[in-house]
Design a protein around this motif. Structure first.
Motif, short mmCIF file in Angstrom:
data_model
loop_
_atom_site.label_atom_id
_atom_site.label_comp_id
_atom_site.label_asym_id
_atom_site.label_seq_id
_atom_site.Cartn_x
_atom_site.Cartn_y
_atom_site.Cartn_z
N ARG A 1 0.86 -1.20 0.00
CA ARG A 1 0.00 0.00 0.00
C ARG A 1 0.89 1.25 0.00
O ARG A 1 1.04 1.92 1.02
N PRO A 2 1.51 1.56 -1.14
CA PRO A 2 2.53 2.62 -1.18
C PRO A 2 2.02 4.02 -0.90
O PRO A 2 2.82 4.92 -0.64
N THR A 3 0.70 4.24 -0.92
CA THR A 3 0.18 5.59 -0.66
C THR A 3 -0.49 5.72 0.69
O THR A 3 -0.93 6.82 1.06
N THR A 4 -0.59 4.64 1.47
CA THR A 4 -1.22 4.77 2.77
C THR A 4 -0.33 5.57 3.71
O THR A 4 0.91 5.44 3.68
N ARG A 5 -0.96 6.39 4.54
CA ARG A 5 -0.23 7.17 5.54
C ARG A 5 -0.56 6.70 6.96
O ARG A 5 -0.24 7.38 7.93
N ALA A 6 -1.19 5.56 7.05
CA ALA A 6 -1.55 5.01 8.36
C ALA A 6 -1.78 3.52 8.25
O ALA A 6 -2.13 3.01 7.16
N VAL A 7 -1.57 2.83 9.35
CA VAL A 7 -1.89 1.40 9.43
C VAL A 7 -2.52 1.13 10.79
O VAL A 7 -2.29 1.86 11.76
N LEU A 8 -3.33 0.09 10.85
CA LEU A 8 -3.87 -0.42 12.11
C LEU A 8 -3.10 -1.68 12.48
O LEU A 8 -3.05 -2.63 11.69
N LEU A 9 -2.48 -1.67 13.63
CA LEU A 9 -1.72 -2.82 14.11
C LEU A 9 -2.70 -3.78 14.77
O LEU A 9 -3.32 -3.44 15.79
N ALA A 10 -2.89 -4.95 14.19
CA ALA A 10 -3.92 -5.88 14.66
C ALA A 10 -3.78 -6.14 16.16
O ALA A 10 -2.69 -6.38 16.67
N ASN A 11 -4.93 -6.06 16.85
CA ASN A 11 -4.99 -6.32 18.29
C ASN A 11 -4.08 -5.40 19.09
O ASN A 11 -3.63 -5.76 20.18
N HIS A 12 -3.82 -4.21 18.56
CA HIS A 12 -2.85 -3.33 19.22
C HIS A 12 -3.27 -1.86 19.16
O HIS A 12 -3.65 -1.29 20.17
N GLY A 13 -3.22 -1.22 17.99
CA GLY A 13 -3.53 0.20 17.94
C GLY A 13 -3.28 0.79 16.58
O GLY A 13 -3.25 0.09 15.55
N LEU A 14 -3.05 2.10 16.55
CA LEU A 14 -2.94 2.89 15.33
C LEU A 14 -1.52 3.41 15.15
O LEU A 14 -0.87 3.81 16.13
N MET A 15 -1.03 3.41 13.91
CA MET A 15 0.25 4.04 13.59
C MET A 15 0.04 4.94 12.38
O MET A 15 -0.48 4.50 11.35
N VAL A 16 0.45 6.20 12.52
CA VAL A 16 0.25 7.22 11.48
C VAL A 16 1.58 7.88 11.19
O VAL A 16 2.41 8.04 12.08
N PHE A 17 1.80 8.29 9.95
CA PHE A 17 3.04 8.97 9.59
C PHE A 17 2.77 10.17 8.69
O PHE A 17 1.82 10.19 7.92
N GLY A 18 3.63 11.21 8.85
CA GLY A 18 3.46 12.44 8.10
C GLY A 18 4.77 13.15 7.89
O GLY A 18 5.83 12.64 8.26
N THR A 19 4.70 14.34 7.33
CA THR A 19 5.93 15.10 7.05
C THR A 19 6.56 15.64 8.33
O THR A 19 7.76 15.87 8.39
N ASP A 20 5.75 15.87 9.35
CA ASP A 20 6.23 16.37 10.64
C ASP A 20 5.23 15.93 11.71
O ASP A 20 4.15 15.43 11.39
N PRO A 21 5.57 16.10 12.99
CA PRO A 21 4.65 15.63 14.03
C PRO A 21 3.26 16.26 13.96
O PRO A 21 2.26 15.57 14.17
N ALA A 22 3.18 17.54 13.64
CA ALA A 22 1.88 18.21 13.61
C ALA A 22 0.99 17.63 12.52
O ALA A 22 -0.21 17.40 12.73
N SER A 23 1.55 17.38 11.33
CA SER A 23 0.73 16.83 10.24
C SER A 23 0.33 15.40 10.53
O SER A 23 -0.79 14.98 10.19
N ALA A 24 1.20 14.63 11.16
CA ALA A 24 0.83 13.27 11.56
C ALA A 24 -0.30 13.31 12.58
O ALA A 24 -1.25 12.52 12.51
N ALA A 25 -0.25 14.25 13.51
CA ALA A 25 -1.29 14.37 14.52
C ALA A 25 -2.64 14.73 13.89
O ALA A 25 -3.68 14.21 14.30
N GLU A 26 -2.62 15.60 12.89
CA GLU A 26 -3.87 15.96 12.20
C GLU A 26 -4.55 14.72 11.63
O GLU A 26 -5.77 14.59 11.66
N LEU A 27 -3.75 13.80 11.10
CA LEU A 27 -4.32 12.58 10.54
C LEU A 27 -4.82 11.65 11.66
O LEU A 27 -5.83 10.97 11.49
N VAL A 28 -4.11 11.63 12.80
CA VAL A 28 -4.62 10.85 13.94
C VAL A 28 -6.02 11.35 14.31
O VAL A 28 -6.94 10.54 14.51
N TYR A 29 -6.20 12.68 14.40
CA TYR A 29 -7.51 13.22 14.76
C TYR A 29 -8.56 12.79 13.73
O TYR A 29 -9.67 12.37 14.10
#
Length: 220
Positions: free
Chosen positions: A155-183
């Protein structure tokens, strides 16, 4: 491993973003999260094992291979250095990674169900596709890291994954942009669950992504 690291811009950004995650109300009861920000091609700044009331001088500097170069990490955080590191290796454009146990998103992870992209904030903040599931493996293990790498390849364009039985992992250009996607993802997960009570969520019409991008371009 050395003593307290010199405060870096990345450490300041991480501390500010960690505080905002609590303000936004996307954290689990435990407040568990890991945040990191790229320093260069091999190193990144990372939270020490807690994020509540985090100070920039508590942020460590680590190597992608798992070594702590400056500062200290709790053992539970040291386990997951390689989970962040694989994202930086696979995605040179990524500047920050955030992992949380955000409750609604984690419900999808526990159910092993991808989160559909059915809300406009997901389109606007870079996740114009379902958030995929990464197969379970012990946290920070070779199994877990290989599973993350496999999904990033598939999935070369995904910016997030769900870790099975665990939680969320999101990535961005900087912490603020990654946080916006978490929200955006947590709001979408909440809406998806709530919509089940009134008949279920509905997909976007064809062309929705292009329409949103055109709307954003008009005011940029």
């Amino acid at each position: 491993m050395t003593g307290t690291p010199a405060t870096t811009p990345q450490a300041q950004q991480i501390a500010e973003t960690a505080a905002q995650l609590f303000v936004a109300g996307v954290m689990s009861h435990s407040g568990h999260a890991n945040l990191s920000a790229r320093v260069d091609s091999e190193r990144f700044a990372m939270t020490p094992g807690f994020v509540r009331d985090l100070r920039p001088d508590q942020v460590a500097i680590v190597h992608q291979d798992g070594r702590v170069l400056e500062g200290k990490l709790r053992s539970a955080s040291a386990e997951i250095i390689t989970m962040h590191g694989i994202v930086y290796r696979k995605r040179p454009e990524v500047g920050a990674v955030i992992h949380t146990h955000s409750p609604a998103s984690t419900a999808f992870a526990v159910a092993n169900r991808p989160l559909p992209c059915r809300t406009e904030p997901m389109l606007r903040f870079g996740q114009a596709e379902d958030v995929p599931i990464v197969a379970w493996g012990p946290r920070g293990s070779d199994v877990s890291v290989r599973s993350i790498a496999q999904v990033l390849d598939e999935r070369p364009t995904t910016r997030a994954v769900l870790l099975a039985n665990h939680g969320l992992m999101v990535f961005g250009t900087d912490p603020a942009s990654a946080a916006e996607l978490v929200y955006a993802i947590e709001e979408s997960a909440e809406a998806e669950i709530a919509a089940q009570a009134i008949g279920g969520a509905v997909d976007f019409p064809a062309g929705a992504l292009e329409a949103v991008r055109a709307s954003m371009a008009r005011v940029s």
